[in-house]
Design an enzyme around this catalytic site. Structure first.
Site, PDB file in Angstrom:
ATOM      1  N   GLY A  87     -18.653   6.050 127.561  1.00 25.09           N
ATOM      2  CA  GLY A  87     -18.802   6.793 126.319  1.00 25.09           C
ATOM      3  C   GLY A  87     -20.217   7.091 125.867  1.00 25.09           C
ATOM      4  O   GLY A  87     -20.414   7.923 124.982  1.00 25.09           O
ATOM      5  N   ASP A  88     -21.226   6.431 126.427  1.00 24.95           N
ATOM      6  CA  ASP A  88     -22.600   6.649 125.953  1.00 24.95           C
ATOM      7  C   ASP A  88     -23.595   6.479 127.095  1.00 24.95           C
ATOM      8  O   ASP A  88     -24.616   5.813 126.947  1.00 24.95           O
ATOM      9  CB  ASP A  88     -22.924   5.685 124.813  1.00 24.95           C
ATOM     10  CG  ASP A  88     -24.138   6.116 124.004  1.00 24.95           C
ATOM     11  OD1 ASP A  88     -24.457   7.326 124.004  1.00 24.95           O
ATOM     12  OD2 ASP A  88     -24.780   5.261 123.370  1.00 24.95           O
ATOM     13  N   LEU A  89     -23.292   7.109 128.209  1.00 25.57           N
ATOM     14  CA  LEU A  89     -24.161   6.976 129.374  1.00 25.57           C
ATOM     15  C   LEU A  89     -25.389   7.858 129.186  1.00 25.57           C
ATOM     16  O   LEU A  89     -25.272   9.078 129.031  1.00 25.57           O
ATOM     17  CB  LEU A  89     -23.388   7.387 130.638  1.00 25.57           C
ATOM     18  CG  LEU A  89     -23.741   6.646 131.920  1.00 25.57           C
ATOM     19  CD1 LEU A  89     -22.647   6.839 132.944  1.00 25.57           C
ATOM     20  CD2 LEU A  89     -25.063   7.133 132.476  1.00 25.57           C
ATOM     21  N   ASN A  93     -29.608   3.465 128.488  1.00 23.74           N
ATOM     22  CA  ASN A  93     -28.545   2.481 128.698  1.00 23.74           C
ATOM     23  C   ASN A  93     -28.392   2.096 130.167  1.00 23.74           C
ATOM     24  O   ASN A  93     -27.357   1.556 130.564  1.00 23.74           O
ATOM     25  CB  ASN A  93     -27.210   3.008 128.154  1.00 23.74           C
ATOM     26  CG  ASN A  93     -27.152   2.964 126.640  1.00 23.74           C
ATOM     27  OD1 ASN A  93     -27.935   2.265 126.002  1.00 23.74           O
ATOM     28  ND2 ASN A  93     -26.237   3.721 126.061  1.00 23.74           N
ATOM     29  N   THR A 131     -24.038  10.913 121.851  1.00 22.49           N
ATOM     30  CA  THR A 131     -25.453  11.242 121.982  1.00 22.49           C
ATOM     31  C   THR A 131     -25.637  12.678 122.452  1.00 22.49           C
ATOM     32  O   THR A 131     -25.302  12.996 123.598  1.00 22.49           O
ATOM     33  CB  THR A 131     -26.149  10.287 122.971  1.00 22.49           C
ATOM     34  OG1 THR A 131     -25.964   8.927 122.538  1.00 22.49           O
ATOM     35  CG2 THR A 131     -27.639  10.590 123.059  1.00 22.49           C
TER      36      THR A 131
END
Length: 245
Positions: A87-89, A93, A131
């Site tokens: 979900g937020d690659l 991260n 993002t």
């Protein structure tokens, strides 16, 4: 309560993953005096990919890029096989160090529906934290998180590592067709043609045409994970020599 529930969801999702390229979590605890939840994790020494991009503003050489992409996509493919969506690659991260690459921060992660029946399904309707620059267009338009959205984010990271430029830069976040993207993007000069064709498919704005899985993209790009220690030592020695008068 919402923050603690989300934190535990991240812990529970990540604890299901036992892969050398996924950050390892240890324990979930609650500090009763401060009334705050937290979890402990492995300690890593290295740098995140956004820091690496600062050192290589025009992109990485193909051998280094290929091996980073292989490790990243291997971690993502494994996560998907376990029913876990990230979900937020994004570059911040993902960390690389002497012990290899680690994908972390599953804070926006979710269990793929029907795959993890024992995990509570949290409502994300009030959390719009995708993002820009890495989130798939359908997420920004209100669609649900899917494996194809994760693949899009991974492709954005890989393109940025290849060219030094985020592929979504300058594009409106609500675009729903891939015509503008195909006009703006050029094949990175350091990437083999067959790899670019696969990466371009993974960058499609329409999720219906984004048919490559993380494992498919990993296999097309190739690479291995055997170079980490040598690369990290070379980088450390180079920085040390540059500081010697």
């Amino acid at each position: 309560p919402d923050a603690s529930a989300l934190l535990y969801s991240e812990f529970a999702l990540t604890r299901r993953l036992h892969h050398p390229n996924v950050l390892r979590l240890h324990n979930f605890e609650v500090d009763t005096q401060c009334q705050r939840a937290f979890f402990t994790m492995e300690l890593m020494h290295g740098l995140t990919l956004d820091k690496l991009l600062c050192e290589h503003p025009l992109g990485l050489p193909w051998p280094d890029l290929r091996d980073i992409a292989h490790a990243l996509l291997d971690a993502l493919a494994y996560s998907h096989s376990r029913g876990v969506l990230h979900g937020d690659l994004k570059p911040s991260n993902v960390m690389i160090g002497e012990d290899g690459l680690r994908l972390f921060d599953f804070g926006l992660g979710q269990a793929e529906k029907g795959v993890l029946p024992g995990l509570a399904q949290l409502s994300r309707s009030r959390f719009k934290a995708w993002t820009p620059g890495y989130a798939a267009p359908e997420l920004l338009n209100g669609a649900q998180l899917t494996t194809r959205a994760d693949v899009f984010a991974a492709a954005c990271v890989i393109y940025e590592l290849a060219s030094g430029t985020n592929p979504m830069r300058g594009l409106f976040s609500t675009l729903s067709s891939n015509e503008h993207l195909s006009l703006d993007l050029q094949m990175p000069t350091n990437m083999p043609k067959h790899c670019w064709q696969a990466l371009r498919t993974a960058l499609a704005f329409d999720p219906a045409t984004r048919h490559l899985t993380a494992s498919h993209l990993r296999d097309i790009l190739g690479g291995s994970s055997s170079w980490w220690s040598q690369w990290f030592h070379r980088r450390s020695e180079s920085h040390a020599s540059s500081m010697t008068w």
